[in-house]
Scaffold this motif. Sequence first.
Motif, PDB file in Angstrom:
ATOM      1  N   ILE A  50      -4.395   3.669 -15.842  1.00 18.68           N
ATOM      2  CA  ILE A  50      -4.236   2.037 -14.441  1.00 18.68           C
ATOM      3  C   ILE A  50      -5.789   1.483 -14.801  1.00 18.68           C
ATOM      4  N   SER A  51      -5.199  -0.068 -14.807  1.00 18.19           N
ATOM      5  CA  SER A  51      -5.724  -0.695 -15.301  1.00 18.19           C
ATOM      6  C   SER A  51      -6.993  -1.012 -14.251  1.00 18.19           C
ATOM      7  N   ALA A  52      -9.060  -1.069 -15.079  1.00 17.29           N
ATOM      8  CA  ALA A  52     -10.310  -0.659 -14.085  1.00 17.29           C
ATOM      9  C   ALA A  52     -10.001  -2.055 -13.146  1.00 17.29           C
ATOM     10  N   ILE A  53      -8.792  -2.671 -12.843  1.00 12.14           N
ATOM     11  CA  ILE A  53      -9.280  -3.946 -11.987  1.00 12.14           C
ATOM     12  C   ILE A  53      -8.369  -3.701 -10.835  1.00 12.14           C
ATOM     13  N   GLU A  54      -7.141  -2.628 -10.869  1.00 12.55           N
ATOM     14  CA  GLU A  54      -6.153  -2.575  -8.933  1.00 12.55           C
ATOM     15  C   GLU A  54      -6.764  -2.616  -8.573  1.00 12.55           C
ATOM     16  N   HIS A  55      -5.818  -2.505  -7.582  1.00 12.04           N
ATOM     17  CA  HIS A  55      -6.124  -2.388  -6.320  1.00 12.04           C
ATOM     18  C   HIS A  55      -6.824  -1.122  -5.833  1.00 12.04           C
ATOM     19  N   PRO A  56      -6.790  -0.968  -4.785  1.00  9.89           N
ATOM     20  CA  PRO A  56      -7.627   0.063  -4.160  1.00  9.89           C
ATOM     21  C   PRO A  56      -6.702   1.083  -3.577  1.00  9.89           C
ATOM     22  N   CYS A  57      -5.556   0.350  -3.792  1.00  6.71           N
ATOM     23  CA  CYS A  57      -4.170   1.475  -3.047  1.00  6.71           C
ATOM     24  C   CYS A  57      -3.503   1.414  -4.151  1.00  6.71           C
ATOM     25  N   VAL A  58      -3.714   1.006  -5.415  1.00  7.68           N
ATOM     26  CA  VAL A  58      -3.785   1.722  -7.163  1.00  7.68           C
ATOM     27  C   VAL A  58      -4.421   2.458  -7.517  1.00  7.68           C
ATOM     28  N   HIS A  59      -5.666   2.321  -7.789  1.00  6.13           N
ATOM     29  CA  HIS A  59      -7.242   2.786  -7.653  1.00  6.13           C
ATOM     30  C   HIS A  59      -7.433   3.981  -7.364  1.00  6.13           C
ATOM     31  N   ASP A  60      -7.294   4.501  -5.538  1.00  6.58           N
ATOM     32  CA  ASP A  60      -8.073   5.324  -4.829  1.00  6.58           C
ATOM     33  C   ASP A  60      -7.141   6.332  -4.685  1.00  6.58           C
ATOM     34  N   SER A  61      -5.288   6.258  -4.745  1.00  3.15           N
ATOM     35  CA  SER A  61      -3.953   6.553  -4.669  1.00  3.15           C
ATOM     36  C   SER A  61      -3.951   7.963  -6.249  1.00  3.15           C
ATOM     37  N   ALA A  62      -4.704   7.202  -6.761  1.00  2.00           N
ATOM     38  CA  ALA A  62      -4.781   7.639  -8.592  1.00  2.00           C
ATOM     39  C   ALA A  62      -5.507   8.521  -9.072  1.00  2.00           C
ATOM     40  N   LYS A  63      -6.165   8.342  -8.526  1.00  2.00           N
ATOM     41  CA  LYS A  63      -8.145   8.587  -8.409  1.00  2.00           C
ATOM     42  C   LYS A  63      -8.058  10.468  -7.347  1.00  2.00           C
ATOM     43  N   HIS A  64      -7.050   9.865  -6.065  1.00  2.00           N
ATOM     44  CA  HIS A  64      -6.434  10.907  -5.383  1.00  2.00           C
ATOM     45  C   HIS A  64      -5.151  11.957  -5.636  1.00  2.00           C
ATOM     46  N   TYR A  65      -4.442  11.735  -6.383  1.00  2.00           N
ATOM     47  CA  TYR A  65      -3.805  12.267  -7.180  1.00  2.00           C
ATOM     48  C   TYR A  65      -4.259  13.175  -8.591  1.00  2.00           C
ATOM     49  N   PHE A  66      -5.003  12.663  -9.062  1.00  2.03           N
ATOM     50  CA  PHE A  66      -5.586  12.857 -10.604  1.00  2.03           C
ATOM     51  C   PHE A  66      -6.344  13.435 -10.982  1.00  2.03           C
ATOM     52  N   GLY A  67      -7.261  12.520 -10.181  1.00  2.00           N
ATOM     53  CA  GLY A  67      -8.206  12.776 -10.054  1.00  2.00           C
ATOM     54  C   GLY A  67      -9.310  12.402 -11.929  1.00  2.00           C
ATOM     55  N   THR A 122       0.777  -0.823  -0.244  1.00  2.00           N
ATOM     56  CA  THR A 122       0.058  -0.093  -0.066  1.00  2.00           C
ATOM     57  C   THR A 122       0.481   1.340   0.266  1.00  2.00           C
ATOM     58  N   GLU A 123       1.895   1.203   0.869  1.00  2.00           N
ATOM     59  CA  GLU A 123       2.494   2.163   0.430  1.00  2.00           C
ATOM     60  C   GLU A 123       3.237   2.539  -0.453  1.00  2.00           C
ATOM     61  N   ALA A 124       3.540   0.985  -1.039  1.00  2.00           N
ATOM     62  CA  ALA A 124       4.952   1.020  -2.489  1.00  2.00           C
ATOM     63  C   ALA A 124       4.217   1.907  -3.343  1.00  2.00           C
ATOM     64  N   ASN A 125       2.781   1.654  -3.672  1.00  2.00           N
ATOM     65  CA  ASN A 125       2.062   1.574  -4.533  1.00  2.00           C
ATOM     66  C   ASN A 125       1.550   3.171  -4.287  1.00  2.00           C
ATOM     67  N   ASN A 126       1.005   4.010  -3.230  1.00  2.00           N
ATOM     68  CA  ASN A 126       0.864   5.509  -3.152  1.00  2.00           C
ATOM     69  C   ASN A 126       2.338   6.802  -3.745  1.00  2.00           C
ATOM     70  N   MET A 127       3.154   5.721  -3.009  1.00  2.76           N
ATOM     71  CA  MET A 127       4.596   6.825  -3.110  1.00  2.76           C
ATOM     72  C   MET A 127       4.780   6.665  -4.945  1.00  2.76           C
ATOM     73  N   CYS A 128       4.831   5.730  -5.427  1.00  4.26           N
ATOM     74  CA  CYS A 128       5.311   5.637  -6.781  1.00  4.26           C
ATOM     75  C   CYS A 128       4.315   6.756  -7.364  1.00  4.26           C
ATOM     76  N   LEU A 129       2.090   6.309  -7.334  1.00  8.26           N
ATOM     77  CA  LEU A 129       1.699   7.683  -7.616  1.00  8.26           C
ATOM     78  C   LEU A 129       1.995   9.174  -7.089  1.00  8.26           C
ATOM     79  N   HIS A 130       2.336   9.203  -5.454  1.00 12.84           N
ATOM     80  CA  HIS A 130       2.557  10.104  -4.993  1.00 12.84           C
ATOM     81  C   HIS A 130       4.311  11.050  -6.083  1.00 12.84           C
ATOM     82  N   HIS A 131       4.904   9.950  -6.318  1.00 12.96           N
ATOM     83  CA  HIS A 131       5.417  11.040  -7.240  1.00 12.96           C
ATOM     84  C   HIS A 131       5.207  11.000  -8.416  1.00 12.96           C
ATOM     85  N   PHE A 132       4.520  10.573  -9.188  1.00  5.19           N
ATOM     86  CA  PHE A 132       4.662  10.728 -10.303  1.00  5.19           C
ATOM     87  C   PHE A 132       3.286  12.238 -10.320  1.00  5.19           C
TER      88      PHE A 132
END
Length: 377
Positions: free
Chosen positions: A92-109, A70-80
């Motif tokens: 992101i693929s439509a089937i990503e784990h929430p820690c990728v999906h929600d993090s991507a939505k949080h940072y990129f809307g 969860t931290e590693a995935n968040n860190m990657c998206l935070h970096h971008f």
Amino acid sequence: MQYFDYNATAPVMREAREAWLHATEKIHGNPSSPHAFGAAANKAMTEAREKLAHFLNCHPADIIWTSGATEANNMCLHHFAQHLDAKGEVWISAIEHPCVHDSAKHYFGKRAKLIPVTRDGVVDLEWLTAEMADTRPGLVAIMAANNETGVLQPWREIRAICQTYEVPFFCDAVQWLGKLPAKGLGDCDYLTGAAHKFGGPRGVGFLKVPHKKATSPLLFGGKQEHGQRAGTENVPIILAMLTALEVRERQIHQSQHLLRGVWKENFEKWLLAHVPGSTVVGANVPRLWNTTSALMPEGGQQRWVTRLDKAGFAVSTGSACTTGKEEPSHVLSAMGFKAGQVAHVLRFSGGWETHDTDWEALAKGIGKVFAEVHHGK
Ligand code: PLP
């Protein structure tokens, strides 16, 4: 009680427990400390880094220890989020784990775009190729194997497509590592993993980043991990993670291990034959050898989970469950299943300790519960 929820977390193997205990008793120092205790801790951690780099085939300096995926995935998206310009998209693929999906939505809307999957749950490569020819996202994120369905994603092909268009590729390999060979995964620009899915302890994982490219920290403080992740490294659990991965890599390369897939296939054959109307999700495509996701014909998923639990089998719905309220699986929805069908999905995930007799016992348990549900008991 038999455990069929390995994709949620797996029991910690003996070798990893021993490695943890040994390091806890013998390695007292902080790896950053300037004395012999610190040097001993640093040496042990460096060896663990080299081992992981060896399995992934990357440079040891490209590995950042984290508290899990969860931290590693968040860190990657935070970096971008820090580095892409205001118009930059993340796909992101439509089937990503929430820690990728929600993090991507949080940072990129809205700039976080979903890559569709086929009815079998595989990322749509045609879509990806066609879209990439038109627009270049700032990042493509696609997992190696899906946690709910076990469906394997063509990450090598995706990586090649991304390379052609010079787009960084980020792969969440949490469910792949320790079940299938790690070899080649290090070629992904960004890669994440977590120990507790393959017999290591909970609370430790890693982010692999491109060589010699600084990654923006999510946590600030000390200069650990080349200033990319502050906080004293937990050396014992890092060593236990690498011990577990070493054991799994050895097992993966022994041919008798392939029997495990056969046992699970036999279970699926039994299910389709004895529970009329049941469906195996992603049945036509390569999947993890330990995972069966099935739509059950009668009874809601929670009823099945509770009854199987009472019968001695720990299974899961495979979808996020908050305070007892089931949310429909975004993975199955992305695959085109209707809400009514999604409400009937169960995930059976075995592991290295699961034998043919366990799958057979599960089949019997399902048979019993099915008879009860069918007769309205
Ligand atoms: N990614 C995938 C594919 C997962 O299955 C999980 C855990 O279920 C995670 C990320 C998150 O891992 P952790 O809970 O160890 O942070």
